[in-house]
Design a protein around this motif. Structure first.
Motif, PDB file in Angstrom:
ATOM      1  N   TYR A 265       0.848  -1.189   0.000  1.00 52.22           N
ATOM      2  CA  TYR A 265       0.000   0.000   0.000  1.00 52.22           C
ATOM      3  C   TYR A 265       0.877   1.230   0.000  1.00 52.22           C
ATOM      4  O   TYR A 265       1.884   1.280   0.703  1.00 52.22           O
ATOM      5  CB  TYR A 265      -0.893   0.037   1.246  1.00 52.22           C
TER       6      TYR A 265
ATOM      7  N   ILE B 249       0.300   5.255   0.724  1.00 57.67           N
ATOM      8  CA  ILE B 249      -0.660   6.231   1.223  1.00 57.67           C
ATOM      9  C   ILE B 249      -0.210   7.622   0.786  1.00 57.67           C
ATOM     10  O   ILE B 249       0.912   8.024   1.091  1.00 57.67           O
ATOM     11  CB  ILE B 249      -0.764   6.182   2.769  1.00 57.67           C
ATOM     12  N   TRP B 250      -1.059   8.308   0.071  1.00 58.75           N
ATOM     13  CA  TRP B 250      -0.763   9.653  -0.411  1.00 58.75           C
ATOM     14  C   TRP B 250      -1.773  10.636   0.182  1.00 58.75           C
ATOM     15  O   TRP B 250      -2.932  10.306   0.372  1.00 58.75           O
ATOM     16  CB  TRP B 250      -0.893   9.739  -1.935  1.00 58.75           C
ATOM     17  N   GLY B 251      -1.321  11.833   0.436  1.00 60.13           N
ATOM     18  CA  GLY B 251      -2.207  12.892   0.891  1.00 60.13           C
ATOM     19  C   GLY B 251      -1.487  14.217   0.771  1.00 60.13           C
ATOM     20  O   GLY B 251      -0.289  14.296   0.999  1.00 60.13           O
TER      21      GLY B 251
ATOM     22  N   THR C 292      -0.472  18.533   5.675  1.00 63.78           N
ATOM     23  CA  THR C 292      -0.315  18.023   7.026  1.00 63.78           C
ATOM     24  C   THR C 292      -1.692  17.802   7.638  1.00 63.78           C
ATOM     25  O   THR C 292      -2.637  18.530   7.332  1.00 63.78           O
ATOM     26  CB  THR C 292       0.477  19.052   7.860  1.00 63.78           C
TER      27      THR C 292
ATOM     28  N   LYS D 233      -2.861  10.687   6.752  1.00 60.38           N
ATOM     29  CA  LYS D 233      -1.960   9.669   6.175  1.00 60.38           C
ATOM     30  C   LYS D 233      -1.424   8.728   7.254  1.00 60.38           C
ATOM     31  O   LYS D 233      -1.445   7.512   7.083  1.00 60.38           O
ATOM     32  CB  LYS D 233      -0.788  10.343   5.447  1.00 60.38           C
ATOM     33  N   THR D 234      -0.973   9.270   8.358  1.00 59.97           N
ATOM     34  CA  THR D 234      -0.409   8.447   9.425  1.00 59.97           C
ATOM     35  C   THR D 234      -1.503   7.622  10.098  1.00 59.97           C
ATOM     36  O   THR D 234      -1.289   6.446  10.403  1.00 59.97           O
ATOM     37  CB  THR D 234       0.317   9.317  10.457  1.00 59.97           C
TER      38      THR D 234
ATOM     39  N   VAL E 249      -4.266   6.428   8.744  1.00 64.80           N
ATOM     40  CA  VAL E 249      -4.574   5.309   7.843  1.00 64.80           C
ATOM     41  C   VAL E 249      -3.454   4.277   7.887  1.00 64.80           C
ATOM     42  O   VAL E 249      -3.705   3.067   7.944  1.00 64.80           O
ATOM     43  CB  VAL E 249      -4.819   5.823   6.404  1.00 64.80           C
ATOM     44  N   SER E 250      -2.209   4.737   7.885  1.00 67.41           N
ATOM     45  CA  SER E 250      -1.064   3.823   7.953  1.00 67.41           C
ATOM     46  C   SER E 250      -1.074   3.012   9.245  1.00 67.41           C
ATOM     47  O   SER E 250      -0.765   1.810   9.241  1.00 67.41           O
ATOM     48  CB  SER E 250       0.246   4.603   7.835  1.00 67.41           C
TER      49      SER E 250
ATOM     50  N   TYR F 183       6.722  -0.701   7.465  1.00 65.45           N
ATOM     51  CA  TYR F 183       6.223   0.658   7.267  1.00 65.45           C
ATOM     52  C   TYR F 183       7.429   1.525   6.933  1.00 65.45           C
ATOM     53  O   TYR F 183       8.407   1.536   7.675  1.00 65.45           O
ATOM     54  CB  TYR F 183       5.545   1.190   8.536  1.00 65.45           C
TER      55      TYR F 183
ATOM     56  N   LYS G 265       8.679   5.398   5.810  1.00 65.28           N
ATOM     57  CA  LYS G 265       8.442   6.831   5.629  1.00 65.28           C
ATOM     58  C   LYS G 265       9.665   7.381   4.920  1.00 65.28           C
ATOM     59  O   LYS G 265      10.731   7.542   5.519  1.00 65.28           O
ATOM     60  CB  LYS G 265       8.260   7.502   6.990  1.00 65.28           C
TER      61      LYS G 265
ATOM     62  N   ASP H 107       6.328   9.817  12.399  1.00 71.55           N
ATOM     63  CA  ASP H 107       5.230   8.963  11.960  1.00 71.55           C
ATOM     64  C   ASP H 107       5.552   7.499  12.178  1.00 71.55           C
ATOM     65  O   ASP H 107       4.689   6.709  12.565  1.00 71.55           O
ATOM     66  CB  ASP H 107       4.928   9.215  10.480  1.00 71.55           C
TER      67      ASP H 107
END
Length: 111
Positions: A7, A9-11, A14, A18-19, A21-22, A43, A45, A56
């Motif tokens: 996966y 995760i984009w957004g 701030t 994103k965090t 959902v992660s 995970y 980052k 995160d």
């Protein structure tokens, strides 16, 4: 090739989630993987600018509970393509199955 779900995760911006959902994805995956030999949750980052006050990777690690390895990677200026391509080897290695590994590369100060 990849043998597991991946996966990204984009957004934009701030505090858009994103965090959060992660955390949910990693926690769910770690609960499912505890009984699967050789399984890990990774995970990653790639760049964290607010670190260390706002990590995160540490937040994801705290949600996933026991068996979590949180690693600080390289400064973004020190990364090269081989290190990024070898990410699973950097964090996966000899860690036991069911382990959650979180890793942050950073860019908040000069190396």
């Amino acid at each position: 090739g990849l043998r597991a779900a991946t996966y990204m995760i984009w957004g934009a911006g701030t505090d858009v989630g994103k965090t959060l959902v992660s955390c949910g994805i990693c926690n769910t995956a770690s609960l499912r993987n505890k009984s699967t030999p050789g399984s890990q949750v990774l995970y990653y980052k790639p760049i964290q600018t607010g670190f260390p006050q706002d990590s995160d990777a540490d937040q994801v690690a705290s949600v996933c509970g026991a068996g979590v390895v949180s690693e600080l990677g390289f400064h973004a200026a020190e990364l090269n393509n081989d290190e990024v391509a070898d990410f699973p080897k950097l964090v996966g290695g000899d860690k036991p199955h069911g382990t959650v590994v979180t890793r942050t590369e950073y860019a908040w100060t000069d190396p």
